[in-house]
Structure formats: C-alpha cells, structure tokens
Design a protein around this motif. Structure first.
Motif, short mmCIF file in Angstrom:
data_model
loop_
_atom_site.label_atom_id
_atom_site.label_comp_id
_atom_site.label_asym_id
_atom_site.label_seq_id
_atom_site.Cartn_x
_atom_site.Cartn_y
_atom_site.Cartn_z
N ARG A 24 3.10 37.60 53.91
CA ARG A 24 1.84 38.32 53.98
C ARG A 24 0.77 37.49 54.70
O ARG A 24 -0.04 38.01 55.45
CB ARG A 24 1.34 38.68 52.59
N LEU A 25 0.77 36.19 54.45
CA LEU A 25 -0.22 35.33 55.08
C LEU A 25 0.06 35.12 56.56
O LEU A 25 -0.84 34.76 57.32
CB LEU A 25 -0.30 33.99 54.36
N LEU A 26 1.32 35.32 56.98
CA LEU A 26 1.64 35.16 58.39
C LEU A 26 1.24 36.38 59.22
O LEU A 26 1.29 36.35 60.43
CB LEU A 26 3.14 34.89 58.56
N HIS A 27 0.83 37.45 58.57
CA HIS A 27 0.36 38.65 59.28
C HIS A 27 -1.08 38.95 58.88
O HIS A 27 -1.38 40.00 58.34
CB HIS A 27 1.26 39.84 58.94
N PRO A 28 -1.99 38.04 59.18
CA PRO A 28 -3.35 38.20 58.65
C PRO A 28 -4.26 39.13 59.45
O PRO A 28 -5.38 39.38 59.02
CB PRO A 28 -3.90 36.78 58.69
N PHE A 29 -3.81 39.63 60.57
CA PHE A 29 -4.76 40.33 61.43
C PHE A 29 -4.65 41.86 61.36
O PHE A 29 -5.31 42.54 62.10
CB PHE A 29 -4.59 39.88 62.87
N ARG A 30 -3.84 42.38 60.47
CA ARG A 30 -3.73 43.84 60.40
C ARG A 30 -4.81 44.39 59.46
O ARG A 30 -5.21 43.73 58.51
CB ARG A 30 -2.33 44.27 59.98
N LEU A 31 -5.26 45.59 59.74
CA LEU A 31 -6.35 46.19 58.98
C LEU A 31 -5.88 47.33 58.08
O LEU A 31 -6.66 47.88 57.33
CB LEU A 31 -7.43 46.72 59.93
N LYS A 32 -4.60 47.66 58.15
CA LYS A 32 -4.08 48.78 57.39
C LYS A 32 -3.58 48.30 56.03
O LYS A 32 -2.96 47.25 55.93
CB LYS A 32 -2.92 49.43 58.15
N GLY A 33 -3.87 49.06 54.99
CA GLY A 33 -3.33 48.76 53.67
C GLY A 33 -4.36 48.08 52.78
O GLY A 33 -5.55 48.08 53.04
N ASP A 149 -0.99 51.25 45.38
CA ASP A 149 -1.47 50.09 44.64
C ASP A 149 -0.52 48.92 44.89
O ASP A 149 0.67 49.00 44.58
CB ASP A 149 -1.53 50.42 43.15
N PRO A 150 -1.00 47.80 45.46
CA PRO A 150 -0.09 46.67 45.72
C PRO A 150 0.42 46.03 44.43
O PRO A 150 1.49 45.41 44.45
CB PRO A 150 -0.94 45.70 46.54
N LYS A 151 -0.29 46.18 43.33
CA LYS A 151 0.20 45.64 42.06
C LYS A 151 1.33 46.46 41.48
O LYS A 151 2.15 45.94 40.75
CB LYS A 151 -0.94 45.58 41.03
N ALA A 152 1.37 47.74 41.78
CA ALA A 152 2.39 48.63 41.22
C ALA A 152 3.73 48.46 41.91
O ALA A 152 4.74 48.89 41.41
CB ALA A 152 1.93 50.07 41.32
N GLN A 153 3.75 47.84 43.09
CA GLN A 153 4.97 47.68 43.84
C GLN A 153 5.59 46.33 43.55
O GLN A 153 4.88 45.34 43.47
CB GLN A 153 4.68 47.78 45.34
N PRO A 154 6.92 46.28 43.42
CA PRO A 154 7.54 44.95 43.27
C PRO A 154 7.33 44.13 44.53
O PRO A 154 7.27 44.67 45.63
CB PRO A 154 9.03 45.26 43.06
N GLU A 155 7.23 42.83 44.36
CA GLU A 155 6.95 41.93 45.49
C GLU A 155 8.01 42.02 46.58
O GLU A 155 7.75 41.80 47.72
CB GLU A 155 6.83 40.48 45.01
N THR A 156 9.27 42.31 46.21
CA THR A 156 10.33 42.32 47.22
C THR A 156 10.30 43.58 48.07
O THR A 156 10.84 43.60 49.15
CB THR A 156 11.71 42.21 46.55
N ALA A 157 9.67 44.65 47.58
CA ALA A 157 9.67 45.88 48.35
C ALA A 157 8.26 46.33 48.74
O ALA A 157 8.09 47.41 49.25
CB ALA A 157 10.33 46.99 47.53
N ALA A 158 7.28 45.51 48.49
CA ALA A 158 5.90 45.90 48.77
C ALA A 158 5.68 46.02 50.26
O ALA A 158 6.11 45.18 51.03
CB ALA A 158 4.92 44.88 48.18
N SER A 159 5.03 47.07 50.65
CA SER A 159 4.66 47.18 52.05
C SER A 159 3.41 46.37 52.26
O SER A 159 2.44 46.49 51.52
CB SER A 159 4.44 48.63 52.44
N ALA A 160 3.42 45.51 53.24
CA ALA A 160 2.31 44.60 53.45
C ALA A 160 1.14 45.38 53.83
O ALA A 160 0.10 45.47 53.73
CB ALA A 160 2.64 43.59 54.53
#
Length: 160
Positions: A24-33, A149-160
């Motif tokens: 997630r930190l390697l893709h810091p420039f996206r504005l979606k989500g 909700d990013p908290k509701a998604q498991p970390e392995t399948a969360a869409s960034a």
C-alpha cells in the motif's frame, strides 16, 4: 456433431496477491479508495523520518556555502520533498474519503504547508493540526460513497 471431451486437467487461477502495508505504501499517489487511520499514521511517520534524513543530508552542504558541492544534495532534497508532498496529498485525500468527505479538502493542509515553507510558520502549524485531526477521526463504518470499508476487508484481499 460430437462435442469435445472436457479436459481432466484444469489450471487453477493464481491466488490474489496479498495487499500488505508495504504494498500500500509503494502506491502512494492514487486518489481512488479509502485509507485507514493506521496506514495514514504509518505514512506520516515514514515521511517525517525521510524529512529528517533529508535535512541531515543537506545540513553539511549548507555549512560550506552555496557552491557546486551543495547542488546534488539540494536537487535530491527538492525531488524527494516534492514526492513527499504529492504522496501526502494523496494519503490525506484517501483518508478524507474514508470519513466520507470530499478529497478536495486535502488541498487545505497541503496549501498551508507550502505557505509555511515560504516563511509563514503558523500556516504549517495549522496545516499540521488539520492533518492530526484527519488522522484521529475514525472513518465511516461500512461502505460509503468512496468505496468499501477497508477495515471490513481482510488484509490479503483488500483492494488498495
């Protein structure tokens, strides 16, 4: 016409790539989500650390004056500073979207930081206070108009 027999060998689809904090930190420039508070604070900590490192890298060159020996550290610091400013804008944008607010409010603390860099330190303080407020306030529970909700998604399948 006879149909072709089904193949007994089926290639399974590859599993989804894990979405770790590092990815997630390697893709810091996206504005979606949306960005969780944890990821926002990790970014803030990493950016502060990089800012201090840039300051210490440039400090020895500042003692020698304004010659060619200062050019390379100044250029590197400027490029990294602009990159951190853009990433900060993006993380703040997504953090605001997590609170179901427009990302355009991210312009306020970033603009204040720029004004503070040009000699009005109180502006940087106000922008920093707003950034802390954005990092403390919890996001919307459940889906909102900016995504799941990013908290509701498991970390392995969360869409960034």
């Amino acid at each position: 016409m006879p149909s072709e027999p089904e193949s007994a060998f089926v290639v399974p689809a590859p599993p989804a790539a894990p979405r770790t904090i590092l990815q997630r930190l390697l893709h810091p420039f996206r504005l979606k989500g949306r960005t969780r508070r944890l990821h926002y604070w990790i970014f803030i900590g990493v950016s502060w650390l990089l800012g201090f490192l840039m300051e210490f890298a440039l400090a020895p060159s500042m003692e020698t004056g304004y010659g060619l020996d200062m050019l390379i550290p100044a250029i590197v610091t400027m490029v990294l500073g602009v990159g951190l400013l853009a990433a900060s804008f993006s993380f703040t944008w997504r953090r605001l979207q997590d609170m179901d607010l427009s990302g355009w409010f991210a312009v306020i603390p970033v603009s204040l930081a720029i004004v503070g860099a040009f000699g009005l330190p109180i502006a940087s303080g106000v922008g920093g206070a707003l950034s802390v407020l954005f990092g403390i306030r919890p996001g919307t529970t459940g889906d909102n108009s900016y995504g799941p909700d990013p908290k509701a998604q498991p970390e392995t399948a969360a869409s960034a």
